[in-house]
Design an enzyme around this catalytic site. Structure first.
Site, PDB file in Angstrom:
ATOM      1  N   LEU A  85       0.436  -3.550   3.557  1.00 18.03           N
ATOM      2  CA  LEU A  85      -0.949  -4.010   3.572  1.00 18.03           C
ATOM      3  C   LEU A  85      -1.699  -3.413   2.393  1.00 18.03           C
ATOM      4  CD1 LEU A  85      -1.749  -3.651   7.399  1.00 18.03           C
ATOM      5  CD2 LEU A  85      -0.755  -5.586   6.173  1.00 18.03           C
ATOM      6  N   LEU A 135      -2.590 -11.622   2.956  1.00 12.74           N
ATOM      7  CA  LEU A 135      -3.483 -10.611   2.413  1.00 12.74           C
ATOM      8  C   LEU A 135      -3.543 -10.644   0.890  1.00 12.74           C
ATOM      9  CD1 LEU A 135      -2.986  -7.471   4.669  1.00 12.74           C
ATOM     10  CD2 LEU A 135      -4.922  -9.026   4.574  1.00 12.74           C
ATOM     11  N   ARG A 151      11.816   4.839   7.238  1.00 11.63           N
ATOM     12  CA  ARG A 151      12.475   3.789   8.010  1.00 11.63           C
ATOM     13  C   ARG A 151      13.968   3.681   7.745  1.00 11.63           C
ATOM     14  NH1 ARG A 151       7.752  -0.865   7.429  1.00 11.63           N
ATOM     15  NH2 ARG A 151       6.303   0.133   8.873  1.00 11.63           N
TER      16      ARG A 151
END
Length: 636
Positions: free
Chosen positions: A440, A42, A329
């Site tokens: 992303l 990306l 996380r």
């Protein structure tokens, strides 16, 4: 030496002011400049396509056979943007704050705010490219929640968001290849950075099919080569993911920042045996509807569906009522480790917890859950043989993303002038822990909206003349690259490359993984040194350098992992605090949460290479927090 080049002025105006103040290259002159982009995920594909659209001549390199095989394709759950379509209180400032807090206050304010600003443009860009984001009944783009936030800001395409975004960037890149503005070099790996008078002027590569060593010259070099999670051997990364391009640039003067900041993802399919070469990620988006639990009793033998509610411990909901299963996380991963350490883990290895969708299926119906997560459920079923519609998934933390990487300033330029790092290859905007759905976002922000402005500031002051690949700097780099490969081939030892990679990974996971101690890190440092010495005397690399040779490819990459592993340990030893994914057991609150030391460690640790076998020099970029208050992170 560590000038972050953060512009003056109010936080919300810094990027706008900076875009006006950077030097520009006029359209007619852009075609006189060549830019090398290494990596076509990306960050790399978006940068290549945008730079070419502006008029620059781009050479794009990837070790895969096509940019479509970049590891970005594996991202599942979504991409963040502060659109506030849900009307639930989101804003650019809230995304900025959540990201700073999620990273445990170890990232640069100005960069993170820019990321939040640019996020709203990314979604429009991707929709225009045809990315099929999920939509609400009324036609608006849908959003879901992710860990570390109390708003729904994550745009998604079922469980294959990375794949769809990459196809959008790849289509833009392909257009520029067809226009002749991008020259693609697939199956080509960067072996070294070439500098002339201290500035990046090209790279040395190896054609992975023929083995040919070649030089490529340019006015600037952009590294978009991803993260180094495969230093742990078992990770969610593609097996080809490596640190070589960034590490060789590090040896040429690019500082390496926060190497020990590694993200452990809480939602992965558990290890099933020594035969495995990688692990499979299950998207964090599953925690929207799945409930995480373990039995209250130790060594439970019953099937999960046979365990009554009052004998289950929904430990994230119990400990963190405000965020529940959507804690960040690092918090979710550590708590999974804690309950397994207590003997309450499930499955054959007892190193797993349940992710249960029974309540969601009863509430919303199977069709609704299938529409949201169907491909993820299918993937889990194919890998494990279990049906998650009928029995809870088993998950356990695994190495996922690396927040460390090459140090860059506000312009994304490294300490080597003319060398830029984007996406996961730089030390990024995520601090000590990345919020889900932000990888992303950062890769596309860097490639589409930041680098195209900032690289012009450097090129505007550069000569149109390009250094010839006949220059002695290129010849020296070629000879060094060949000598390194020949040395690997000539060892002819008795143990495979995978043996050493697996041993390194075990050391790193045991002593520099989810939990670290001073004693363990010192032990690991000696173990890595001994392993590296053995590697260089006893590894067996078959074949020759003049052919397709996977054994040589791996050995070349593992030789760099062995050096990086030692620097990661040094960085973790240096940082006498706990923050985000860096958890030193000596530094924790009474509740077992990470305990920062802001007085002594509110800095970016940027390491400077000092030559073979010499300790690296630590440089510090002090972090200033003028817009957020440094507090103990709480998700309760």
């Amino acid at each position: 030496m560590l000038d972050s080049k953060v512009p003056e002025g109010p936080l919300s105006e810094k990027w706008t002011r900076h875009k006006f103040n950077v030097k520009l290259v006029n359209p007619a002159n852009k075609r006189k400049y060549d830019v090398i982009v290494v990596g076509t995920g990306l960050a790399g594909a978006s940068a290549s396509a945008t730079l070419a659209e502006l008029g620059y001549n781009v050479k794009a390199f990837c070790f895969q056979d096509s940019p479509r095989r970049a590891h970005s394709i594996a991202a599942q759950g979504g991409i963040n943007a502060a659109k506030n379509y849900q009307n639930d209180g989101d804003s650019i400032y809230r995304l900025f704050y959540d990201t700073i807090k999620g990273g445990d206050y170890r990232s640069r304010e100005a960069n993170v705010h820019r990321l939040a600003e640019v996020s709203v443009n990314i979604i429009d860009q991707c929709v225009a490219q045809g990315v099929p984001f999920a939509r609400e009944y009324g036609g608006l783009l849908a959003n879901r929640s992710f860990g570390g936030a109390q708003v729904s800001r994550t745009f998604y395409a079922r469980g294959q968001t990375g794949q769809q975004l990459l196809l959008g960037a790849y289509s833009a890149l392909s257009r520029q290849v067809a226009n002749g503005k991008v020259q693609m070099f697939p199956r080509t790996e960067m072996l070294d950075l070439v500098t002339v008078n201290g500035e990046a002027k090209g790279i040395v590569t190896r054609n992975l099919v023929t083995g040919k060593i070649e030089s490529h010259s340019a006015h600037a070099v952009v590294l978009a080569t991803g993260g180094y999670g495969n230093v742990f051997f078992l990770s969610t990364n593609a097996m080809g993911s490596n640190v070589t391009a960034a590490w060789r640039a590090h040896k040429k003067g690019a500082f390496f920042a926060n190497p020990s900041f590694t993200q452990i993802h809480p939602t992965c399919i558990p290890v099933s045996g020594d035969h495995q070469s990688k692990l499979t990620l299950m998207s964090e988006s599953l925690r929207n509807d799945g409930r995480v639990w373990v039995p209250k009793a130790k060594d439970e033998k019953r099937k999960p569906e046979d365990i009554p509610e009052d004998e289950r411990d929904y430990y994230l909901e119990r400990k963190y009522p405000a965020f529940g299963n959507l804690v960040p996380r690092d918090v979710a991963s550590r708590n999974a480790k804690y309950v397994c350490d207590e003997g309450r883990g499930v499955g054959a290895t007892k190193l797993a917890v349940y992710l249960d969708f029974a309540d969601a299926i009863r509430r919303d119906g199977r069709d609704t859950i299938e529409a949201k997560y169907g491909n993820l459920f299918d993937m889990y079923r194919q890998i494990t043989g279990e049906n998650p519609y009928e029995t809870p998934m088993k998950i356990f933390p695994a190495v996922h993303y690396t927040m460390g990487g090459l140090w860059v300033d506000y312009n994304l330029q490294t300490t080597v002038p003319g060398l830029y790092a984007t996406g996961e290859s730089n030390f990024s905007d995520h601090g000590a822990n990345r919020l889900g759905a932000s990888a992303l976002m950062q890769g596309l922000a860097d490639g589409y909206f930041v680098l195209p402005y900032t690289i012009g500031d450097y090129l505007a002051g550069s000569s149109y003349e390009k250094i010839s690949t006949d220059h002695e700097a290129f010849k020296e780099a070629e000879n060094n690259a060949k000598a390194h490969l020949d040395r690997l081939l000539n060892i002819n030892g008795t143990k495979t490359v995978d043996h050493y990679h697996r041993e390194l990974g075990k050391i790193m996971w045991d002593y520099c993984g989810m939990s670290r101690t001073e004693e363990g890190l010192k032990k690991a440092k000696n173990m890595v040194k001994e392993l590296r010495d053995e590697f260089w005397t006893n590894v067996k690399v078959i074949g020759t350098a003049d052919e397709l040779n996977l054994s040589l490819e791996k050995a070349n990459r593992v030789s760099d992992f062995l050096e990086l592993g030692e620097l990661m340990i040094d960085d973790a030893l240096m940082r006498n605090e706990s923050c985000g994914g860096h958890f030193r057991e000596e530094y924790q609150t009474p509740e077992g949460e990470a305990l920062r030391d802001d007085e002594n460690f509110a800095f970016v640790g940027a390491w400077e290479y000092q030559g073979p076998n010499n300790p690296e020099k630590l440089n510090k970029e002090e972090l200033k927090f003028e817009n957020v208050k440094l507090t103990q992170r709480s998700y309760k």
